[in-house]
Design an enzyme around this catalytic site. Sequence first.
Site, short mmCIF file in Angstrom:
data_model
loop_
_atom_site.label_atom_id
_atom_site.label_comp_id
_atom_site.label_asym_id
_atom_site.label_seq_id
_atom_site.Cartn_x
_atom_site.Cartn_y
_atom_site.Cartn_z
CD GLU A 273 -2.75 -0.98 0.01
OE1 GLU A 273 -3.56 -0.18 -0.57
OE2 GLU A 273 -3.30 -2.23 -0.07
NE ARG B 127 -17.65 -4.20 0.52
CZ ARG B 127 -18.16 -5.48 0.85
NH1 ARG B 127 -18.97 -6.17 0.58
NH2 ARG B 127 -16.92 -6.52 0.68
CB CYS C 40 -6.90 -2.76 6.13
SG CYS C 40 -6.99 -4.92 6.82
CG HIS D 14 -4.46 -5.17 1.67
ND1 HIS D 14 -5.35 -4.19 1.90
CD2 HIS D 14 -5.81 -5.54 2.52
CE1 HIS D 14 -5.78 -3.69 2.44
NE2 HIS D 14 -6.12 -4.47 3.43
N1 PCA Z 1 -8.97 -7.31 6.12
C1 PCA Z 1 -9.72 -6.02 6.49
C2 PCA Z 1 -9.57 -6.17 7.99
C3 PCA Z 1 -9.07 -6.74 8.49
C4 PCA Z 1 -8.40 -7.60 7.52
O1 PCA Z 1 -7.20 -8.50 7.43
C5 PCA Z 1 -9.41 -4.95 5.80
O2 PCA Z 1 -9.03 -4.70 4.40
O3 PCA Z 1 -9.74 -3.82 6.46
#
Ligand code: PCA
Length: 217
Positions: free
Chosen positions: A83, A93, A146, A169
Amino acid sequence: MSKTPRILLTGFTPFGNEDINPSWEAVHELHGRSIAGHQVVAHLLPTAFDDSRRALEQAVREVEPTIMLGVGQAGGRSRLSIERVAINVQDARIPDNAGAQPIDEAVIAGGPAAYFSTLPIKAMFSALQADGLPVEVSNTAGTFVCNHIAYLMLHLAVQRQGVRAGFIHIPYLPVQAVRFAQAPSMAQGDVVRGLALAMQAAASHLVDDKLGAGTLD
Ligand code: PCA
């Protein structure tokens, strides 16, 4: 003698319809590893806005990291997704694990609209690419927990001299993706290797490489 610098590496609890969260599966495997002279300390964060913030603040007080790397599941993404930016918005959501569903609320009232990652995202990108791992630079961490944690990590980091932070991610694990017709997945061993390489690149580059990794969409 000064103490060994530490990397705070965080993963999340399962959320939505999932029984596992691949971020914690990978992150806890890396707990205790020594990477480029840094000790990795893994912490589990709840997938809930308020509770994750308290857990992060406590972990930062305990660990006193010089690098913070948050990791979270992004079901549907096919690559390790480094990111670039975290925004000062919470727009959920689905309800979080505590039932909260904020809409268009700030992460930090009055805070900057966004923070850029202060980890060397291009150096991390090229380290993973050189190892043959599917990787991308992402320009959105979403607007759920996140992004909230990525923003808070950067908010805490800018207040601390010499502390840097960023977020990655990761895709579903195969065991999660088999339930869907088209969902991409990545083996846990590849995720663990990718995160280790990302931390190695982060620890060894104070200045980022200049390398194109942009998109047109
Ligand atoms: N993914 C979610 C929150 C926790 C996770 O592992 C997100 O992308 O916000």
